[in-house]
Design a protein around this motif. Structure first.
Motif, PDB file in Angstrom:
ATOM      1  N   PHE A 390       0.826  -1.203   0.000  1.00 19.41           N
ATOM      2  CA  PHE A 390       0.000   0.000   0.000  1.00 19.41           C
ATOM      3  C   PHE A 390       0.863   1.256   0.000  1.00 19.41           C
ATOM      4  O   PHE A 390       0.500   2.280  -0.570  1.00 19.41           O
ATOM      5  N   SER A 391       2.018   1.176   0.658  1.00 24.78           N
ATOM      6  CA  SER A 391       2.935   2.307   0.727  1.00 24.78           C
ATOM      7  C   SER A 391       3.670   2.526  -0.593  1.00 24.78           C
ATOM      8  O   SER A 391       4.018   3.659  -0.943  1.00 24.78           O
ATOM      9  N   LEU A 392       3.885   1.454  -1.340  1.00 25.64           N
ATOM     10  CA  LEU A 392       4.650   1.531  -2.581  1.00 25.64           C
ATOM     11  C   LEU A 392       3.817   1.995  -3.772  1.00 25.64           C
ATOM     12  O   LEU A 392       4.317   2.713  -4.653  1.00 25.64           O
ATOM     13  N   VAL A 393       2.550   1.629  -3.810  1.00 26.52           N
ATOM     14  CA  VAL A 393       1.685   1.896  -4.967  1.00 26.52           C
ATOM     15  C   VAL A 393       1.658   3.370  -5.389  1.00 26.52           C
ATOM     16  O   VAL A 393       1.747   3.670  -6.584  1.00 26.52           O
ATOM     17  N   PRO A 394       1.514   4.346  -4.456  1.00 25.26           N
ATOM     18  CA  PRO A 394       1.431   5.749  -4.891  1.00 25.26           C
ATOM     19  C   PRO A 394       2.643   6.240  -5.672  1.00 25.26           C
ATOM     20  O   PRO A 394       2.561   7.255  -6.371  1.00 25.26           O
ATOM     21  N   HIS A 395       3.784   5.545  -5.589  1.00 27.23           N
ATOM     22  CA  HIS A 395       4.991   5.966  -6.287  1.00 27.23           C
ATOM     23  C   HIS A 395       5.096   5.391  -7.703  1.00 27.23           C
ATOM     24  O   HIS A 395       5.930   5.844  -8.483  1.00 27.23           O
ATOM     25  N   CYS A 396       4.271   4.397  -8.014  1.00 23.87           N
ATOM     26  CA  CYS A 396       4.479   3.633  -9.247  1.00 23.87           C
ATOM     27  C   CYS A 396       3.764   4.200 -10.465  1.00 23.87           C
ATOM     28  O   CYS A 396       4.170   3.938 -11.593  1.00 23.87           O
ATOM     29  N   ASN A 397       2.697   4.944 -10.259  1.00 19.74           N
ATOM     30  CA  ASN A 397       2.034   5.628 -11.369  1.00 19.74           C
ATOM     31  C   ASN A 397       1.345   6.849 -10.792  1.00 19.74           C
ATOM     32  O   ASN A 397       0.174   6.799 -10.424  1.00 19.74           O
ATOM     33  N   ILE A 398       2.070   7.943 -10.728  1.00 15.06           N
ATOM     34  CA  ILE A 398       1.623   9.084  -9.937  1.00 15.06           C
ATOM     35  C   ILE A 398       0.498   9.879 -10.581  1.00 15.06           C
ATOM     36  O   ILE A 398      -0.227  10.595  -9.886  1.00 15.06           O
ATOM     37  N   TYR A 399       0.313   9.769 -11.900  1.00 12.50           N
ATOM     38  CA  TYR A 399      -0.729  10.528 -12.572  1.00 12.50           C
ATOM     39  C   TYR A 399      -2.018   9.730 -12.781  1.00 12.50           C
ATOM     40  O   TYR A 399      -3.043  10.303 -13.135  1.00 12.50           O
ATOM     41  N   ASN A 400      -1.960   8.437 -12.600  1.00 16.19           N
ATOM     42  CA  ASN A 400      -3.149   7.585 -12.704  1.00 16.19           C
ATOM     43  C   ASN A 400      -3.185   6.647 -11.518  1.00 16.19           C
ATOM     44  O   ASN A 400      -3.209   5.427 -11.655  1.00 16.19           O
ATOM     45  N   ASN A 401      -3.210   7.234 -10.328  1.00 17.67           N
ATOM     46  CA  ASN A 401      -3.173   6.433  -9.106  1.00 17.67           C
ATOM     47  C   ASN A 401      -4.382   5.526  -8.983  1.00 17.67           C
ATOM     48  O   ASN A 401      -4.284   4.412  -8.469  1.00 17.67           O
ATOM     49  N   GLY A 402      -5.546   5.992  -9.465  1.00 18.26           N
ATOM     50  CA  GLY A 402      -6.738   5.150  -9.416  1.00 18.26           C
ATOM     51  C   GLY A 402      -6.585   3.913 -10.268  1.00 18.26           C
ATOM     52  O   GLY A 402      -6.893   2.796  -9.834  1.00 18.26           O
TER      53      GLY A 402
END
Length: 455
Positions: A390-402
């Motif tokens: 959960f902590s890593l996900v926001p860094h992996c595609n910052i413009y399409n987080n959804g």
């Protein structure tokens, strides 16, 4: 520390403080006014006890929405052995098939919910999912056959899609120094709904059974609790939730003077004077999915870094069980590592936990005492791995987080299906554990070769 400026977010009528860099942790941050970054309006702190703050309301509504989704989404497992199996005369294979169908329904929904969150915002999408999920929940009592059970469980899987806007809310409102803890917190508290569902639905069924008999009891139970609760909480979310710290979801780009999507780091550093924000992750705003961005997401190895890791941790959880505290701990430790070593530390922490889980799965024993100890350690590594993910996900595609969250969540369900099939068709109990352990170990070792997110 830089001087505190008197700046307020458009959604924060109370004394919100805006400063230029994350403050040192203080216990008082839990009840004090949120401290926000003046550039992106994201909070450096978790003001979970300050109910005058929209940031606190967002966090609490996120986990509550996810929590109540479980009341219907996870209601069948405890009621099937008690009542539904006998009432519908189900075979073991039909029960197993219904579990797989339910996982498949959630997998499909999460893929489509991701782009919807980027387009319409987490609040609206969350409320719609709860309301849509209430419909098949109310129809659960009409089931008279295995095929009817498959259909209802597939559409109740809509409620599993609430994971995506739940994570989207936290990623939207919380700064990168605390977003892992926030994501793990709302997901962990929300996951507690699975355990609560067992207690609530079984207790309700037993009380109804004494009055109406088995045939009616489990059917009435669905209409009596999940349906009204889902509708009520959806209404609360629409009334008291917020779209974005900048105001409406359509105003989210007004929160900061955004550079071009692929701007160089030196231009990002000048987004605002007197700001220490120097990375795209600090100013990125959810963008609607386009054909071009979809292609970029699908060919980007960073898409599959958390997705495949989550397939092995959450997928295994779906096939076995879950524990709350370790989810939150995983996110907290990941944030602490991030503060000291950067985003690559989140990646390696997540994968090391997956590797340990794989070793433990493959070490299954026929000795009951040994197996119980192994299961405890498996649960710890599995759930901490979820929190780290959960902590890593926001860094992996910052413009399409959804979209990113939807893909990762869908892979989690795909893992649940894979592990369920492994245990269903095993030649022996030990073989199932060995194969599942090998899969978990192999996937996480392979992911060590994947690049780390740049920011």
């Amino acid at each position: 520390m830089d001087q505190i400026n008197e700046q307020k977010s458009p959604q924060e009528p109370q004394s919100t403080l805006a400063i230029r860099q994350p403050p040192s942790f203080s216990l008082s941050h839990l009840w004090s006014a949120p401290i926000v970054n003046p550039v992106n309006l994201k909070s450096y702190t978790l003001p979970i006890f300050n109910l005058r703050s929209s940031y606190a309301w967002t966090l609490h509504l996120s986990w509550l929405d996810f929590f109540v989704a479980f009341l219907s989404w996870f209601a069948f497992p405890p009621l099937i052995p008690e009542a539904i199996r006998v009432d519908l005369q189900l075979t073991p294979n039909q029960i197993a098939n219904s579990n797989i169908v339910a996982l498949t329904g959630t997998l499909v929904v999460r893929i489509f919910v991701g782009p919807a969150v980027d387009r319409f915002g987490p609040r609206i999408v969350m409320a719609v999912l709860l309301l849509l999920g209430a419909i098949p929940s109310g129809l659960a009592g009409t089931v008279t056959s295995a095929s009817g059970l498959y259909a209802v469980r597939f559409f109740i899987g809509i409620l599993g899609g609430t994971f995506v806007p739940c994570q989207g809310n936290a990623s939207r409102d919380l700064y990168s120094n605390i977003v892992g803890t926030a994501n793990a917190l709302v997901a962990g508290w929300g996951n507690a709904g699975g355990g609560a569902t067992y207690a609530i639905m079984v207790s309700l069924y037993e009380n109804l059974r004494r009055q109406t008999g088995m045939h009616k009891a489990w059917r009435v139970a669905f209409a009596a609790v999940p349906v009204p609760v889902l509708i009520f909480v959806a209404g609360i979310t629409l009334l008291f939730g917020s779209d974005h710290p900048a105001g409406k979801w359509s105003q989210r780009h007004d929160a900061v003077e955004l550079p071009p999507r692929h701007a160089a780091t030196d231009s990002i550093a000048n987004v605002k004077k007197d700001s220490t924000v120097v990375t795209e992750v600090d100013v990125a705003i959810n963008e609607s999915l386009t054909r071009e961005s979809a292609k970029e997401i699908l060919i980007n190895p960073l898409t599959y870094l958390p997705a495949l890791a989550y397939m092995t941790t959450f997928g295994f959880e779906l096939a076995v069980d879950s524990i709350l505290a370790e989810v939150i701990l995983g996110g907290l430790v990941a944030d602490l590592l991030y503060a000291r070593f950067g985003v690559q530390a989140k990646k390696y922490f997540c994968l090391i936990l997956g590797i340990l889980q794989g070793f433990l799965q493959g070490s299954a024993s026929s000795d009951l005492a040994v197996m119980m100890v192994l299961i405890v350690f498996m649960a710890v590594t599995c759930e901490m791995g979820n929190g780290a993910n959960f902590s890593l996900v926001p860094h992996c595609n910052i413009y399409n987080n959804g979209v990113m969250t939807g893909i990762v969540g869908a892979f989690g369900n795909l893992g649940g299906i894979c592990f369920a099939l492994i245990f269903r068709f095993r030649s022996s109990r030990g073989t199932g554990w060995l194969i599942s352990g090998g899969l978990t170990l192999g996937v996480n070792v392979l992911l060590l070769l994947f690049p780390s997110p740049p920011v």
